[in-house]
Design a protein around this motif. Structure first.
Motif, PDB file in Angstrom:
ATOM      1  N   GLY A  71     -69.087  36.529  36.520  1.00  0.00           N
ATOM      2  CA  GLY A  71     -69.177  36.993  35.364  1.00  0.00           C
ATOM      3  C   GLY A  71     -68.737  35.934  34.369  1.00  0.00           C
ATOM      4  N   THR A 118     -71.173  32.826  34.497  1.00  0.00           N
ATOM      5  CA  THR A 118     -72.387  33.161  33.735  1.00  0.00           C
ATOM      6  C   THR A 118     -72.286  33.138  32.235  1.00  0.00           C
ATOM      7  OG1 THR A 118     -72.272  35.586  33.879  1.00  0.00           O
ATOM      8  CG2 THR A 118     -73.620  34.392  35.389  1.00  0.00           C
ATOM      9  N   SER A 119     -71.230  33.682  31.708  1.00  0.00           N
ATOM     10  CA  SER A 119     -70.620  33.775  30.468  1.00  0.00           C
ATOM     11  C   SER A 119     -70.573  32.223  29.822  1.00  0.00           C
ATOM     12  CB  SER A 119     -69.556  34.604  30.159  1.00  0.00           C
ATOM     13  OG  SER A 119     -69.653  36.036  30.388  1.00  0.00           O
ATOM     14  N   SER A 159     -71.850  29.423  31.029  1.00  0.00           N
ATOM     15  CA  SER A 159     -72.938  28.856  31.059  1.00  0.00           C
ATOM     16  C   SER A 159     -73.702  29.270  30.019  1.00  0.00           C
ATOM     17  CB  SER A 159     -73.502  29.288  32.357  1.00  0.00           C
ATOM     18  OG  SER A 159     -72.820  28.973  33.535  1.00  0.00           O
ATOM     19  N   ALA A 160     -73.893  30.504  29.425  1.00  0.00           N
ATOM     20  CA  ALA A 160     -74.437  30.788  28.223  1.00  0.00           C
ATOM     21  C   ALA A 160     -74.152  30.277  27.068  1.00  0.00           C
ATOM     22  CB  ALA A 160     -74.583  32.403  28.363  1.00  0.00           C
TER      23      ALA A 160
END
Length: 69
Positions: free
Chosen positions: A18, A21-22, A24-25
């Motif tokens: 998680g 992905t956070s 990366s966003a």
């Protein structure tokens, strides 16, 4: 670090993935601001994320009673 239970292993792996992905966003949104020349968006978004994160960590430590010295 050795996690004894299978649930703890799944929780750790889910949290680790998680964070990727956070992050990366966040990075993609900041890149978008620079790429489209929206510099005000870039600065505000970066400042809110970094300062907001620090404030939340401080509050969490304060509420949880954890002291780092």
């Amino acid at each position: 670090m050795k996690l004894k239970s299978k649930n703890a292993q799944f929780l750790f792996i889910t949290g680790l993935l998680g964070t990727f992905t956070s992050f990366s966003a966040l990075t993609m949104e900041l890149y978008f601001g620079l790429y489209t020349s929206q510099f005000l968006f870039f600065v505000i978004y970066l400042a809110l994320n970094m300062l907001g994160g620090l404030i939340m960590v401080y509050l969490g430590a304060k509420i949880g009673g954890k002291k780092y010295e």
